[in-house]
Design a protein around this motif. Structure first.
Motif, PDB file in Angstrom:
ATOM      1  N   LYS A  95      68.284  -7.863 -44.321  1.00 10.49           N
ATOM      2  CA  LYS A  95      66.974  -7.210 -44.162  1.00 10.49           C
ATOM      3  C   LYS A  95      66.424  -7.512 -42.770  1.00 10.49           C
ATOM      4  O   LYS A  95      66.389  -8.673 -42.348  1.00 10.49           O
ATOM      5  N   GLU A  96      65.992  -6.464 -42.097  1.00  8.08           N
ATOM      6  CA  GLU A  96      65.413  -6.633 -40.769  1.00  8.08           C
ATOM      7  C   GLU A  96      64.078  -7.361 -40.879  1.00  8.08           C
ATOM      8  O   GLU A  96      63.185  -6.938 -41.618  1.00  8.08           O
ATOM      9  N   MET A  97      63.940  -8.453 -40.148  1.00 11.46           N
ATOM     10  CA  MET A  97      62.727  -9.269 -40.226  1.00 11.46           C
ATOM     11  C   MET A  97      61.511  -8.566 -39.620  1.00 11.46           C
ATOM     12  O   MET A  97      60.395  -8.736 -40.100  1.00 11.46           O
ATOM     13  N   TYR A  98      61.736  -7.809 -38.555  1.00 13.28           N
ATOM     14  CA  TYR A  98      60.645  -7.145 -37.840  1.00 13.28           C
ATOM     15  C   TYR A  98      61.009  -5.667 -37.697  1.00 13.28           C
ATOM     16  O   TYR A  98      61.513  -5.253 -36.653  1.00 13.28           O
ATOM     17  N   PRO A  99      60.750  -4.873 -38.729  1.00 16.68           N
ATOM     18  CA  PRO A  99      61.262  -3.492 -38.731  1.00 16.68           C
ATOM     19  C   PRO A  99      60.577  -2.524 -37.763  1.00 16.68           C
ATOM     20  O   PRO A  99      61.223  -1.617 -37.259  1.00 16.68           O
ATOM     21  N   SER A 100      59.300  -2.720 -37.478  1.00 11.58           N
ATOM     22  CA  SER A 100      58.623  -1.729 -36.630  1.00 11.58           C
ATOM     23  C   SER A 100      58.715  -2.100 -35.150  1.00 11.58           C
ATOM     24  O   SER A 100      58.883  -3.273 -34.784  1.00 11.58           O
ATOM     25  N   LYS A 123      51.703 -10.021 -37.418  1.00  8.50           N
ATOM     26  CA  LYS A 123      51.231  -8.752 -37.998  1.00  8.50           C
ATOM     27  C   LYS A 123      49.939  -8.290 -37.333  1.00  8.50           C
ATOM     28  O   LYS A 123      49.765  -7.115 -37.051  1.00  8.50           O
ATOM     29  N   GLU A 124      49.035  -9.222 -37.087  1.00 11.23           N
ATOM     30  CA  GLU A 124      47.767  -8.891 -36.434  1.00 11.23           C
ATOM     31  C   GLU A 124      48.012  -8.380 -35.018  1.00 11.23           C
ATOM     32  O   GLU A 124      47.426  -7.371 -34.595  1.00 11.23           O
ATOM     33  N   LEU A 125      48.888  -9.047 -34.286  1.00  7.38           N
ATOM     34  CA  LEU A 125      49.203  -8.610 -32.928  1.00  7.38           C
ATOM     35  C   LEU A 125      49.923  -7.267 -32.958  1.00  7.38           C
ATOM     36  O   LEU A 125      49.641  -6.394 -32.141  1.00  7.38           O
ATOM     37  N   ALA A 126      50.830  -7.078 -33.897  1.00  2.59           N
ATOM     38  CA  ALA A 126      51.541  -5.798 -34.019  1.00  2.59           C
ATOM     39  C   ALA A 126      50.553  -4.662 -34.267  1.00  2.59           C
ATOM     40  O   ALA A 126      50.657  -3.591 -33.649  1.00  2.59           O
ATOM     41  N   ASN A 127      49.577  -4.886 -35.130  1.00  2.63           N
ATOM     42  CA  ASN A 127      48.546  -3.869 -35.380  1.00  2.63           C
ATOM     43  C   ASN A 127      47.717  -3.598 -34.136  1.00  2.63           C
ATOM     44  O   ASN A 127      47.395  -2.455 -33.820  1.00  2.63           O
ATOM     45  N   TRP A 128      47.361  -4.660 -33.424  1.00  2.00           N
ATOM     46  CA  TRP A 128      46.582  -4.514 -32.197  1.00  2.00           C
ATOM     47  C   TRP A 128      47.369  -3.711 -31.159  1.00  2.00           C
ATOM     48  O   TRP A 128      46.829  -2.802 -30.531  1.00  2.00           O
ATOM     49  N   LEU A 129      48.649  -4.045 -30.991  1.00  2.14           N
ATOM     50  CA  LEU A 129      49.496  -3.307 -30.040  1.00  2.14           C
ATOM     51  C   LEU A 129      49.607  -1.839 -30.441  1.00  2.14           C
ATOM     52  O   LEU A 129      49.521  -0.949 -29.594  1.00  2.14           O
ATOM     53  N   SER A 130      49.794  -1.586 -31.717  1.00  2.00           N
ATOM     54  CA  SER A 130      49.890  -0.210 -32.205  1.00  2.00           C
ATOM     55  C   SER A 130      48.603   0.564 -31.957  1.00  2.00           C
ATOM     56  O   SER A 130      48.632   1.716 -31.509  1.00  2.00           O
ATOM     57  N   ASN A 131      47.478  -0.073 -32.245  1.00  2.00           N
ATOM     58  CA  ASN A 131      46.172   0.577 -32.068  1.00  2.00           C
ATOM     59  C   ASN A 131      45.815   0.813 -30.608  1.00  2.00           C
ATOM     60  O   ASN A 131      44.936   1.617 -30.307  1.00  2.00           O
ATOM     61  N   HIS A 132      46.477   0.098 -29.691  1.00  2.00           N
ATOM     62  CA  HIS A 132      46.188   0.231 -28.264  1.00  2.00           C
ATOM     63  C   HIS A 132      47.342   0.882 -27.497  1.00  2.00           C
ATOM     64  O   HIS A 132      47.445   0.729 -26.278  1.00  2.00           O
ATOM     65  N   SER A 133      48.205   1.578 -28.221  1.00  2.00           N
ATOM     66  CA  SER A 133      49.347   2.239 -27.583  1.00  2.00           C
ATOM     67  C   SER A 133      49.341   3.729 -27.916  1.00  2.00           C
ATOM     68  O   SER A 133      48.820   4.145 -28.946  1.00  2.00           O
ATOM     69  N   CYS A 134      49.947   4.474 -27.018  1.00  2.00           N
ATOM     70  CA  CYS A 134      50.132   5.900 -27.273  1.00  2.00           C
ATOM     71  C   CYS A 134      51.518   6.288 -26.779  1.00  2.00           C
ATOM     72  O   CYS A 134      52.141   5.561 -25.996  1.00  2.00           O
ATOM     73  N   VAL A 135      51.980   7.427 -27.248  1.00  2.15           N
ATOM     74  CA  VAL A 135      53.282   7.913 -26.809  1.00  2.15           C
ATOM     75  C   VAL A 135      53.201   8.151 -25.309  1.00  2.15           C
ATOM     76  O   VAL A 135      52.259   8.766 -24.812  1.00  2.15           O
ATOM     77  N   SER A 136      54.184   7.645 -24.600  1.00  2.00           N
ATOM     78  CA  SER A 136      54.213   7.759 -23.144  1.00  2.00           C
ATOM     79  C   SER A 136      54.522   9.182 -22.730  1.00  2.00           C
ATOM     80  O   SER A 136      55.311   9.880 -23.377  1.00  2.00           O
ATOM     81  N   SER A 137      53.912   9.600 -21.635  1.00  2.00           N
ATOM     82  CA  SER A 137      54.178  10.944 -21.111  1.00  2.00           C
ATOM     83  C   SER A 137      55.557  11.027 -20.486  1.00  2.00           C
ATOM     84  O   SER A 137      56.102  12.104 -20.299  1.00  2.00           O
ATOM     85  N   GLY A 138      56.115   9.875 -20.130  1.00  2.00           N
ATOM     86  CA  GLY A 138      57.432   9.853 -19.511  1.00  2.00           C
ATOM     87  C   GLY A 138      57.416  10.210 -18.043  1.00  2.00           C
ATOM     88  O   GLY A 138      58.465  10.332 -17.422  1.00  2.00           O
TER      89      GLY A 138
END
Length: 137
Positions: free
Chosen positions: A47-52, A115-130
């Motif tokens: 089982k992957e420990m950190y799936p996202s 988990k808290e940091l992962a949520n914070w990173l997710s909430n402060h990230s967007c798909v990159s324009s590239g």
């Protein structure tokens, strides 16, 4: 497929942080750089420990900021490693310098869980324009 940070990339990030902001270059234990680059991809009992993606970015940031793998600049390297990992995988961290500084200090003081940091990173990230990849034009 998620792209990992490779040890040479993490070393480059650290070297650039020290070059740009000052500090002592070098690693405490070179073998640990390989370890920290693999840590977000650990499987336990199949089982992957950190799936996202954001959990993996959080593991990089926490491990580097608290593990003190480098002689100096661990917090700066931790932030840039998480940022670079997200960019490498199509996301851009969008946050003010002050917010990022505050979060990094909390991480270094072990006041934030993965988990808290992962949520914070997710909430402060967007798909990159590239756009940063358009240098080949």
């Amino acid at each position: 497929m998620v792209e990992k940070l490779h040890p040479e990339e993490l070393r480059y990030i650290h070297d650039e942080m020290v070059r740009h902001y000052g500090g002592i270059p070098g690693e405490k234990d070179p073998g640990m750089i390989e370890y920290v680059c693999q840590k977000p991809f650990v499987n336990l009992f199949g089982k992957e420990m950190y799936p996202s993606l954001f959990e993996k970015a959080a593991v990089y940031m926490i491990a580097i900021a608290t593990g003190h793998y480098f002689l100096d600049g661990n917090k700066r390297t931790a932030v840039m490693a998480a940022y670079s990992f997200l960019m490498k995988n199509g996301y851009e961290l969008i946050v003010s310098d002050d917010e990022l500084f505050e979060m990094c200090i909390k991480v270094a003081k072990k006041e934030v869980r993965e988990k808290e940091l992962a949520n914070w990173l997710s909430n402060h990230s967007c798909v990159s324009s590239g756009d940063y990849l358009d240098d080949e034009e």
